[in-house]
Design an enzyme around this catalytic site. Structure first.
Site, PDB file in Angstrom:
ATOM      1  N   ASP A  59      63.755  27.946  58.574  1.00  0.00           N
ATOM      2  CA  ASP A  59      62.926  28.256  57.406  1.00  0.00           C
ATOM      3  C   ASP A  59      63.854  29.102  56.937  1.00  0.00           C
ATOM      4  O   ASP A  59      63.878  30.372  57.325  1.00  0.00           O
ATOM      5  CB  ASP A  59      61.651  28.494  57.742  1.00  0.00           C
ATOM      6  N   THR A  92      62.998  26.289  50.523  1.00  0.00           N
ATOM      7  CA  THR A  92      63.372  27.917  50.648  1.00  0.00           C
ATOM      8  C   THR A  92      64.729  27.954  50.767  1.00  0.00           C
ATOM      9  O   THR A  92      65.195  28.888  50.231  1.00  0.00           O
ATOM     10  CB  THR A  92      62.460  28.507  51.526  1.00  0.00           C
ATOM     11  N   THR A  93      65.408  26.931  51.635  1.00  0.00           N
ATOM     12  CA  THR A  93      66.561  27.278  51.765  1.00  0.00           C
ATOM     13  C   THR A  93      67.384  26.602  50.379  1.00  0.00           C
ATOM     14  O   THR A  93      68.307  27.281  49.979  1.00  0.00           O
ATOM     15  CB  THR A  93      67.246  26.472  52.868  1.00  0.00           C
ATOM     16  N   ASP A 394      55.081  24.569  56.095  1.00  0.00           N
ATOM     17  CA  ASP A 394      55.752  23.691  54.896  1.00  0.00           C
ATOM     18  C   ASP A 394      55.349  22.330  54.711  1.00  0.00           C
ATOM     19  O   ASP A 394      55.235  21.923  53.307  1.00  0.00           O
ATOM     20  CB  ASP A 394      57.135  23.470  55.690  1.00  0.00           C
TER      21      ASP A 394
HETATM   22  P1  ADP Z   1      64.591  23.979  52.532  1.00  0.00           P
HETATM   23  O1  ADP Z   1      63.929  25.002  53.229  1.00  0.00           O
HETATM   24  O2  ADP Z   1      65.084  24.089  51.350  1.00  0.00           O
HETATM   25  O3  ADP Z   1      63.318  22.882  52.404  1.00  0.00           O
HETATM   26  P2  ADP Z   1      65.554  21.961  54.625  1.00  0.00           P
HETATM   27  O4  ADP Z   1      66.364  22.353  55.717  1.00  0.00           O
HETATM   28  O5  ADP Z   1      64.103  21.455  54.855  1.00  0.00           O
HETATM   29  O6  ADP Z   1      65.750  23.278  53.401  1.00  0.00           O
HETATM   30  O7  ADP Z   1      66.333  20.840  53.763  1.00  0.00           O
HETATM   31  C1  ADP Z   1      66.126  20.361  52.506  1.00  0.00           C
HETATM   32  C2  ADP Z   1      67.108  19.106  52.016  1.00  0.00           C
HETATM   33  O8  ADP Z   1      67.326  18.107  52.944  1.00  0.00           O
HETATM   34  C3  ADP Z   1      66.546  18.392  50.644  1.00  0.00           C
HETATM   35  O9  ADP Z   1      67.681  18.366  49.811  1.00  0.00           O
HETATM   36  C4  ADP Z   1      66.065  17.175  51.197  1.00  0.00           C
HETATM   37  O10 ADP Z   1      66.057  16.228  50.287  1.00  0.00           O
HETATM   38  C5  ADP Z   1      67.260  17.066  52.462  1.00  0.00           C
HETATM   39  N1  ADP Z   1      66.800  15.969  53.396  1.00  0.00           N
HETATM   40  C6  ADP Z   1      65.553  16.265  54.136  1.00  0.00           C
HETATM   41  N2  ADP Z   1      65.331  14.922  54.797  1.00  0.00           N
HETATM   42  C7  ADP Z   1      66.207  14.265  54.701  1.00  0.00           C
HETATM   43  C8  ADP Z   1      66.695  13.045  55.369  1.00  0.00           C
HETATM   44  N3  ADP Z   1      66.142  12.291  56.217  1.00  0.00           N
HETATM   45  N4  ADP Z   1      67.983  12.462  54.831  1.00  0.00           N
HETATM   46  C9  ADP Z   1      68.697  13.041  53.955  1.00  0.00           C
HETATM   47  N5  ADP Z   1      68.329  14.387  53.316  1.00  0.00           N
HETATM   48  C10 ADP Z   1      67.176  14.818  53.777  1.00  0.00           C
HETATM   49 MG    MG Z   2      62.268  21.813  53.831  1.00  0.00          MG
END
Ligand code: ADP
Ligand code: MG
Length: 526
Positions: A59, A92-93, A394
Site C-alpha cells: 500500500d 495511493t500508489t 482499501d
Molecule cells: P494503488 O495503491 O494506486 O491502488 P495498486 O498496486 O493497487 O496501486 O495498483 C493499481 C493499478 O493496478 C491500477 O492502475 C489498476 O487499474 C491496476 N490493476 C489492478 N488490477 C489489475 C489487473 N487485474 N490487471 C491489470 N491492471 C490492474
Molecule cells: Mg489498489
C-alpha cells in the site's frame, strides 16, 4: 552601481531555480521509491523501523507514511498519498507515481524556459479536462448490482499480498459496506461503523463476518465470574467500580488494626453498594470503559461481580463506545445512579470463545441491532494479518467510493491511455505555451501503463505503443492484461475501478505539483 546590482539579481534567480530543482528532485525520488509496487505484479515492500518493527505491505500510503522523509517537498508527496487515502482510500500508489511523472515533465518544461506559473495554470486546466474525459468513458453502476461491486473490490485486492483470498475478502467488503449503509442517506456512510478485529492463528480463509459483535479482549474471570451468558442484558459503563481517590496527593496514616478494619470495611461497603445497584437494574453483562484516573475495576469489585453472576469485559476503549452503543442499542452510563433497565442492550448470547491462539468475547443474537458490521480477520502471523487489514480497508474504501459516486471505469491503465490520447488532441486546439504544457501533461500520464508493463515484466515501450494504437482505433477499454502479458479489453477481464479513485488521483497529484512548482524558497525557522 548598476553592474553589481545585475549580478545580485542573477544570483537571486539562480538560487530560486536551485530550490525548485532540488524540491522536484527530492519529490521524484520519493515517487520512484514506490513505483515498483504499482499493479497486481508490483513488488511488496518490507518496512523496517528503527524500533525493530517490521511490516510487509504493497500500500503506497503505508510505505510512505513509514518512510523517514525529511526534505520538505518530499514530505508533500507523503501528504499527497495520505490525502488520496482519505478521499478515495485506494490509488495511493498511483497518485504518487503520477505526481512523479508530472514533476519530471515540469523539469523538462522549466529547462525549455517556460515560466512556472504558466505550467501551473496549464496543468490545472489539463486536470479538469482529464476528469471530464474520464466522466465521458465512465459506466454508471447500480448499488443493487452486487457483481459489479464485487468486481471492483476484487480489482483493488488483486494488487495486494493477500490477493489469493480476494474471493473471500471481496464479498466481505461489499456486504459490510452495504450493511452499514443507510439506504435513505447513503452519503452519510461511515466506515468506522465497521469493526475489524484481527486475531493471530489459523489462515485468512478462517476470517468471517460476525452477525453481532466481537471484542478483542477476554472476559474477566480471575474472580471466577461467568464467561457465558444467555439472554444477556448488557450494560456499557463509563464509571469505575473502585474506591474513589482524593484530588490531591495525600497520605492517610493508619496506626492500629481497628482503623485498618474501618478503612477496609468502608471500601467494601462502597463497592458492594455499586454492585448491588448494577444487579438491581437487571444487568448481567458489564462492559467497562478503560480508565486513566483510577482502576476501572478492582479485584474486590470483580469478586463481588462474580458473586452476583455478572459477566465482565473490561478495557473497552473510549473511541469504541459509540460503535458499541450503536450496535447493541444500549446507552453508555456515566454514573451508577443512572443504571436503568432501559439503558441496557439485550442479546441472546454473550460468550467467550477460542479463536486461534487467543480468546475473544462474541455477542450474538442482538435484539434490534444497529447498522454496524463486524469482521473477524484471521491470519497465520502478525505481518500477514496487518496487511490483510490494510487491504480490506482499501476494498471497503472502493465500495464507499462507489456509494458516493456511482460510476466505474476500466482498469489496467486503460483510462490513463484514453485520457492521454484525448488530451493530446485537445492540446492541438490550444495556443502557444499552454498547448505545450498540456501535451506534456498528457505524455506524463503514460507513466501508468509504462510502469504496469514494466512491473509485469513486459516490454513497456512495445506495450505503450500498442496501447496507443488500440485507443486511436477506438478501443477505449483496452488495457494491460498483466496475467496473460497481453493487451485486452479490461471490461471483459472484469478489471474495473471506481471513477472517484482515478479522478481524485489526477486532481490531487496536479494540485501537489502546482504547489511544488510555486515554491521558490525554503525558509528555515526555529
Ligand atoms: P494503488 O495503491 O494506486 O491502488 P495498486 O498496486 O493497487 O496501486 O495498483 C493499481 C493499478 O493496478 C491500477 O492502475 C489498476 O487499474 C491496476 N490493476 C489492478 N488490477 C489489475 C489487473 N487485474 N490487471 C491489470 N491492471 C490492474
Ligand atoms: Mg489498489
Amino acid at each position: 552601481m548598476p553592474p553589481k546590482q545585475k549580478n545580485e539579481l542573477y544570483k537571486e534567480s539562480a538560487r530560486k531555480k536551485d530550490v525548485r530543482t532540488s524540491n522536484i528532485e527530492a519529490a521524484k525520488a520519493v515517487a520512484d521509491a514506490v513505483r515498483t509496487s504499482l499493479g497486481p505484479r508490483g513488488m511488496d515492500k518490507m518496512v523496517a523501523a528503527a524500533s525493530g518493527e517490521v511490516i510487509i505491505t504493497n500500500d503506497g500510503a503505508t510505505i510512505l507514511q513509514k518512510m523517514t522523509v525529511t526534505q520538505p517537498a518530499a514530505k508533500m508527496l507523503v501528504e499527497l498519498s495520505k490525502s488520496q487515502d482519505v478521499v478515495a482510500g485506494d490509488g495511493t500508489t498511483s497518485v504518487v507515481v503520477i505526481c512523479g511523472a508530472l514533476l519530471k515533465k515540469c523539469q523538462e518544461l522549466l529547462e525549455k524556459g517556460v515560466h512556472p506559473t504558466i505550467i501551473s495554470d496549464a496543468f490545472f486546466k489539463a486536470a479538469a479536462k482529464a476528469c471530464e474525459i474520464l466522466e465521458g468513458i465512465a459506466i454508471p453502476v447500480n448499488l443493487e448490482d452486487r457483481d459489479a461491486l464485487l468486481r471492483a473490490a476484487t480489482t483493488s485486492l488483486s494488487s495486494k499480498v493477500v490477493s489469493q483470498y480476494s474471493s473471500l475478502l471481496s464479498p466481505m467488503a461489499v456486504d459490510a459496506v452495504l450493511k452499514v449503509m443507510d439506504p435513505a442517506r447513503p452519503n452519510l456512510l461511515d466506515l468506522r461503523d465497521i469493526k475489524v478485529v484481527s486475531k493471530v492463528g489459523g489462515t485468512i480463509d478462517d476470517s468471517e463476518m460476525v452477525d453481532g459483535m466481537v471484542f478483542d479482549q477476554k472476559a474477566a474471570k480471575s474472580a471466577g465470574g461467568p464467561t457465558r451468558m444467555e439472554d444477556a442484558k448488557i450494560g456499557l459503563i463509563q464509571f469505575q467500580i473502585s474506591p474513589p481517590k482524593t484530588d490531591i496527593e495525600n497520605n492517610v496514616i493508619v496506626s492500629d488494626y481497628n482503623q485498618m478494619d474501618r478503612v477496609y470495611k468502608e471500601e467494601r461497603n462502597y463497592i458492594l453498594a455499586v454492585v448491588k445497584k448494577i444487579k438491581a437494574s437487571g444487568c448481567n453483562v458489564l462492559l467497562i470503559q478503560k480508565s486513566i484516573l483510577r482502576d476501572a475495576v478492582t479485584d474486590l469489585a470483580l469478586h463481588y461481580l462474580a458473586k452476583a453472576k455478572i459477566m465482565v469485559v473490561r478495557d473497552i476503549e473510549r473511541d469504541e463506545i459509540e460503535l458499541i452503543s450503536k450496535t447493541l442499542g444500549c446507552l453508555p452510563i456515566a454514573h451508577v445512579d443512572n443504571m436503568k433497565p432501559e439503558k441496557l442492550g439485550s442479546a441472546a448470547l454473550v460468550e467467550e470463545v477460542e479463536v486461534g491462539k487467543g480468546r475473544v468475547v462474541k455477542i450474538t443474537g442482538i435484539a434490534n441491532k444497529g447498522r454496524t458490521a463486524t469482521v473477524l480477520l484471521r491470519g497465520s502471523n502478525k505481518l500477514v494479518l496487518e496487511e490483510a487489514d490494510r487491504s480490506l480497508h482499501d476494498a471497503l474504501c472502493v465500495i464507499r467510493c462507489l456509494v458516493n459516486k456511482r460510476f466505474l471505469i476500466a482498469g489496467g491503465s486503460s483510462p490513463e491511455v484514453q485520457v492521454s490520447m484525448q488530451l493530446g488532441h485537445w492540446s492541438k486546439t490550444l495556443q502557444g505555451m499552454e498547448s505545450v504544457c498540456v501535451r506534456g501533461f498528457a505524455e506524463a500520464l503514460e507513466v501508468v501503463p509504462y510502469t504496469l508493463a514494466e512491473n509485469a515484466g513486459l516490454n513497456p515501450i512495445n506495450i505503450v505503443t500498442e496501447l496507443r494504437r488500440m485507443h486511436a482505433a477506438g478501443e477505449k477499454y483496452s488495457g494491460i492484461n498483466v496475467k496473460k502479458g497481453t493487451i485486452t479489453n479490461m471490461l471483459e477481464e472484469n478489471v474495473v475501478q471506481p471513477l472517484l479513485v482515478t479522478t481524485s488521483a489526477l486532481t490531487l497529484a496536479t494540485e501537489c505539483v502546482r504547489m511544488i512548482l510555486k515554491i521558490d524558497d525554503i525558509v528555515p525557522v526555529r
